[in-house]
Design an enzyme around this catalytic site. Sequence first.
Site, short mmCIF file in Angstrom:
data_model
loop_
_atom_site.label_atom_id
_atom_site.label_comp_id
_atom_site.label_asym_id
_atom_site.label_seq_id
_atom_site.Cartn_x
_atom_site.Cartn_y
_atom_site.Cartn_z
N GLU A 1 -26.29 13.06 0.46
CA GLU A 1 -25.71 11.99 0.62
C GLU A 1 -26.41 10.49 0.55
O GLU A 1 -25.98 9.58 0.22
CB GLU A 1 -25.09 11.87 1.93
CG GLU A 1 -23.93 12.92 2.05
CD GLU A 1 -24.26 14.28 2.57
OE1 GLU A 1 -25.69 14.63 2.59
OE2 GLU A 1 -23.55 15.15 3.13
N HIS B 1 -28.65 20.59 1.86
CA HIS B 1 -27.13 20.25 1.97
C HIS B 1 -26.16 21.11 1.86
O HIS B 1 -26.09 22.12 1.25
CB HIS B 1 -27.29 19.19 0.70
CG HIS B 1 -25.74 18.59 0.37
ND1 HIS B 1 -25.30 17.60 1.13
CD2 HIS B 1 -24.64 19.00 -0.49
CE1 HIS B 1 -23.73 17.52 0.96
NE2 HIS B 1 -23.77 18.41 0.03
N ASP C 1 -31.67 16.52 1.02
CA ASP C 1 -30.06 16.27 1.28
C ASP C 1 -29.36 15.76 0.14
O ASP C 1 -30.18 15.34 -0.90
CB ASP C 1 -30.08 15.60 2.74
CG ASP C 1 -28.56 15.85 3.08
OD1 ASP C 1 -27.58 16.42 2.73
OD2 ASP C 1 -27.98 15.55 4.45
N HIS D 1 -29.58 10.28 4.94
CA HIS D 1 -28.57 9.37 5.31
C HIS D 1 -28.66 9.11 6.91
O HIS D 1 -29.07 9.81 7.63
CB HIS D 1 -27.21 9.82 4.88
CG HIS D 1 -27.04 11.37 5.50
ND1 HIS D 1 -26.66 11.44 6.96
CD2 HIS D 1 -27.17 12.66 5.24
CE1 HIS D 1 -26.48 12.91 7.40
NE2 HIS D 1 -26.96 13.36 6.05
N GLU E 1 -29.94 13.06 11.86
CA GLU E 1 -30.59 14.21 11.12
C GLU E 1 -32.07 14.26 11.15
O GLU E 1 -32.64 15.20 11.45
CB GLU E 1 -29.82 14.47 9.68
CG GLU E 1 -28.39 14.84 10.01
CD GLU E 1 -27.75 15.38 8.85
OE1 GLU E 1 -28.10 15.34 7.67
OE2 GLU E 1 -26.41 15.22 8.66
N HIS F 1 -23.30 10.50 8.89
CA HIS F 1 -22.80 11.41 9.61
C HIS F 1 -23.90 12.09 10.20
O HIS F 1 -25.04 11.83 9.96
CB HIS F 1 -21.94 12.60 8.86
CG HIS F 1 -22.79 13.16 7.93
ND1 HIS F 1 -23.02 12.76 6.76
CD2 HIS F 1 -23.29 14.59 7.88
CE1 HIS F 1 -23.71 13.67 5.97
NE2 HIS F 1 -23.85 14.80 6.64
ZN LIG Z 1 -25.83 16.59 3.01
#
Ligand SMILES: [Zn+2]
Length: 281
Positions: free
Chosen positions: A10, A64, A8, A111, A142, A123
């Site tokens: 972030e 991502h 990802d 994240h 996630e 998020h």
């Molecule tokens: Zn992402």
Amino acid sequence: MRIYVSVDMEGLAGVGHAHQTHYGPTVDRADYDRSRALMAGEANAAIEAAFERGAREVVVNDSHWQMRNLRAEDLHEGARLLIGDKPLSMTQGVGDGPDGAFDGAAFIGYHAGAGNPTGVISHTYSSATVMEVRVNGVVHNEASLNAIRLGHFGVPVMLVAGDDALAAEIETVLPWAERVIVKRGLGYSLTDSLSPHDAAAAIRNGMGRAIERMGEMELHQPSLPLRGEMDVRLPVMADFAAVLPGVERIGPRTIGFEAPDGDSFYRLFVCLMRLAGVPAL
Ligand SMILES: [Zn+2]
């Protein structure tokens, strides 16, 4: 040994603001392009360490946004890259026959979950739609949602890299996984980060430790059937998600659902998350 690496953006070192992770009519592209290079750097650290410790194959899932951030030409030789539209999102490639069988997985650039007070760009799949996801009553981010589908196919999550807020969440929900902290979260849009060089070194070391500790790794398999709850931002989003048969409306902004196993759970979750994103606002 076959290793799966989901990457990802972030949670990468050097990324402190959402405008570094995408571009659009009001967001300049230059910072996003730099983040793609940071993404390749951390992915390569994990890939190199896996090959050094005896991996025969490493498959990288670009996980991502539109899922076509990594430039293949930046990737360490020998690795394979999943890039394009992903029906199975951040877990694409796992469980599709013999090619989808892996001995372990690493999550890089991840994240903290939605609502985490200090996690950088915290998020859960969609900051526009999803406010919180619970599985059997336990809040999932996630990493732990993806771990449910991987767990179904016998793939343990061995390493998770990101900020310190993510590491604290992982300690609770995937305690066996090696945690690599590449930055400190000082707020949603503020970080105190390692340099990319130091982050790559930390990931290489972490991957080495994870492979040494392979025998201690566990599968994330909450008790069946899995009971999911998703809080969405607006009631209209719950209206749309609750159209799917079997899905229950349990609150103005909350839907409930049940799945017999981890693969079905994840599939249902991505369907509901996408459905909830349909209303034009
Ligand atoms: Zn992402």
